[in-house]
Design a protein around this motif. Structure first.
Motif, PDB file in Angstrom:
ATOM      1  N   PHE A 113       0.838  -1.205   0.000  1.00  0.00           N
ATOM      2  CA  PHE A 113       0.000   0.000   0.000  1.00  0.00           C
ATOM      3  C   PHE A 113       0.875   1.256   0.000  1.00  0.00           C
ATOM      4  O   PHE A 113       0.611   2.219  -0.731  1.00  0.00           O
ATOM      5  CB  PHE A 113      -0.929   0.001   1.210  1.00  0.00           C
ATOM      6  CG  PHE A 113      -2.244  -0.684   0.976  1.00  0.00           C
ATOM      7  CD1 PHE A 113      -2.299  -2.022   0.614  1.00  0.00           C
ATOM      8  CD2 PHE A 113      -3.438  -0.001   1.122  1.00  0.00           C
ATOM      9  CE1 PHE A 113      -3.500  -2.670   0.393  1.00  0.00           C
ATOM     10  CE2 PHE A 113      -4.657  -0.631   0.908  1.00  0.00           C
ATOM     11  CZ  PHE A 113      -4.686  -1.965   0.539  1.00  0.00           C
ATOM     12  N   GLU A 131      -6.073   4.103  -1.865  1.00  0.00           N
ATOM     13  CA  GLU A 131      -6.217   2.851  -1.110  1.00  0.00           C
ATOM     14  C   GLU A 131      -7.151   1.871  -1.828  1.00  0.00           C
ATOM     15  O   GLU A 131      -6.934   0.659  -1.779  1.00  0.00           O
ATOM     16  CB  GLU A 131      -6.717   3.142   0.305  1.00  0.00           C
ATOM     17  CG  GLU A 131      -5.633   3.653   1.230  1.00  0.00           C
ATOM     18  CD  GLU A 131      -6.112   3.772   2.664  1.00  0.00           C
ATOM     19  OE1 GLU A 131      -7.340   3.865   2.876  1.00  0.00           O
ATOM     20  OE2 GLU A 131      -5.259   3.773   3.574  1.00  0.00           O
ATOM     21  N   ALA A 159      -5.033   0.439  -4.506  1.00  0.00           N
ATOM     22  CA  ALA A 159      -4.042  -0.458  -3.901  1.00  0.00           C
ATOM     23  C   ALA A 159      -4.669  -1.796  -3.527  1.00  0.00           C
ATOM     24  O   ALA A 159      -4.056  -2.853  -3.705  1.00  0.00           O
ATOM     25  CB  ALA A 159      -3.426   0.207  -2.667  1.00  0.00           C
ATOM     26  N   ARG A 204      -4.055  -3.869   7.192  1.00  0.00           N
ATOM     27  CA  ARG A 204      -3.675  -2.567   6.651  1.00  0.00           C
ATOM     28  C   ARG A 204      -3.699  -1.495   7.734  1.00  0.00           C
ATOM     29  O   ARG A 204      -2.880  -0.581   7.743  1.00  0.00           O
ATOM     30  CB  ARG A 204      -4.636  -2.189   5.514  1.00  0.00           C
ATOM     31  CG  ARG A 204      -4.574  -0.731   5.066  1.00  0.00           C
ATOM     32  CD  ARG A 204      -3.220  -0.354   4.521  1.00  0.00           C
ATOM     33  NE  ARG A 204      -3.172   1.059   4.216  1.00  0.00           N
ATOM     34  CZ  ARG A 204      -2.071   1.779   4.229  1.00  0.00           C
ATOM     35  NH1 ARG A 204      -0.937   1.236   4.556  1.00  0.00           N
ATOM     36  NH2 ARG A 204      -2.095   3.045   3.920  1.00  0.00           N
TER      37      ARG A 204
END
Length: 410
Positions: free
Chosen positions: A10, A111, A114, A135
């Motif tokens: 990420f 995000e 990702a 995450r």
């Protein structure tokens, strides 16, 4: 195939978008190997670049989605930022949101991409889903949010982000020289004589350089740190090289804040090479040209005085001694701003101001009236951006120019 945690994946997704048009960075990014494997090395950067743009396009909401939805805002923000190439503030203005809101929506949007790219990566069996770390990293996210807010606060107070690279480097050296001397490290600095301007804030660039040089000093026992500026394509690159006996290798985890600060400000920073006795960092940022100001005054002494003010403050000065010459230079040279005397023979300053304001080629150039006559309301009504009463001091002139809020000439 190299493996990578979800958290680092990420983080690197954010980095590659920040460096979307830097082919050197893309080619060296671990995502190039992870997302476009089995590709000709010469094409890795291009293929990763194309994949990142395609990912933005794939985010486009379905036709039935309301144009006011968050999905449309996320997609539109990424298009404006990375396809159209607008700066964060310009994107925020287009979307009618604050700069702080921009960073929040940007984070959400990247995000999402990702997550999609990560799923495509693990689908190939390169990593076990059971081994994927969460995450959520509240402390890290809070740190990055705080850092961005601090940068926004700093840069938001200035209309133009620019600094002379040599001045920033020279301001850093005295701060690290004492520690370097204690470690037996010599600082060897070679800078270009020609002024080089980076389109970033001087305070931010200074913190980045301090972080890198300080880290190299801590690793060395004796030896040298070389700092040089070298041309690179249509810009310049700052090379910071540590050479000598090293007690340990470069620890990039200790430079996390420095890297984040660089990424937020569109500065390309990377460890170019590392061996047992050698470590080289390279830094690159958008360059800007010195801003040109057209000084219009039939009094040569006043014109030369203004020129000295401007040159001392990193502006480039052009002089016109008549209204006719001023109009011609304004059309052909397109200066950042014009200072205009009123009492001139042939064509006075008021007539010149009207001509500049009525001409499509020059009406966008801010004009600052400089006169002994106090006629501010008239000046503003005719299109001037400000009126300064003579004698004009250096401090007042530079403050007025810096407050115009117009972009530097690139």
């Amino acid at each position: 195939m190299n493996k990578i945690t979800k958290e680092l994946f990420f983080e690197e997704t954010f980095n590659v978008y920040q460096n979307l048009y830097n082919r050197v960075y893309l080619r060296q990014s671990p995502l190039a190997e992870l997302l476009v494997p089995n590709t000709n090395p010469k094409l890795k950067a291009q293929n990763l670049h194309s994949l990142l743009l395609k990912s933005i396009n794939d985010m486009r909401p379905s036709p039935g989605a309301p144009v006011t939805s968050n999905e449309w805002r996320q997609h539109r923000l990424l298009v404006l930022r990375y396809v159209d190439g607008l700066e964060p503030q310009a994107v925020a203005d287009q979307l009618a949101i604050s700069r702080r809101h921009f960073y929040r929506v940007h984070k959400e949007a990247v995000e999402i991409i990702a997550e999609v790219l990560w799923e495509s990566y693990i689908a190939r069996g390169d990593v076990s889903v059971a081994d994927v770390p969460k995450r959520a990293n509240v402390q890290g996210d809070d740190h990055l949010t705080s850092l961005r807010a601090e940068v926004e606060h700093l840069t938001g107070q200035k209309s133009n982000q620019r600094c002379r690279l040599q001045d920033v480097v020279e301001s850093v050296i005295p701060l690290v020289r004492i520690m370097a001397h204690q470690k037996g490290v010599v600082l060897d600095v070679h800078l270009e004589s020609e002024s080089i301007y980076f389109g970033v804030d001087a305070v931010i660039l200074r913190q980045i350089l301090l972080g890198i040089i300080n880290h190299l000093v801590t690793l060395l026992e004796g030896g040298k740190i070389f700092i040089t500026i070298e041309p690179e394509a249509d810009t310049y690159q700052l090379r910071i090289v540590g050479h000598g006996y090293r007690t340990q290798t470069v620890d990039l985890t200790k430079l996390t804040t420095v890297n984040e600060l660089a990424s937020i400000n569109q500065i390309v920073l990377y460890l170019a090479e590392q061996t047992a006795h050698y470590a080289e960092f390279r830094l690159q940022a958008p360059t800007v040209s010195p801003r040109a100001v057209l000084v219009v005054d039939d009094n040569e002494e006043v014109a030369q005085l203004f020129k000295s003010y401007l040159n001392k403050n990193d502006y480039r000065c052009m002089i016109a001694n008549s209204g006719e010459e001023a109009i011609q230079l304004a059309k052909t040279m397109q200066p950042y701003a014009i200072t205009l005397d009123v009492m001139m023979p042939d064509i006075d300053g008021w007539a010149v101001l009207q001509m500049l304001h009525n001409n499509i080629e020059t009406r966008h150039i801010p004009v600052i009236i400089c006169t002994v006559i106090g006629a501010q309301e008239l000046a503003l009504a005719l299109g001037a951006h400000a009126l300064l009463e003579k004698p004009v001091t250096e401090q007042v002139l530079i403050a007025t120019l810096e407050g115009l809020g117009y972009p530097a000439v690139t």
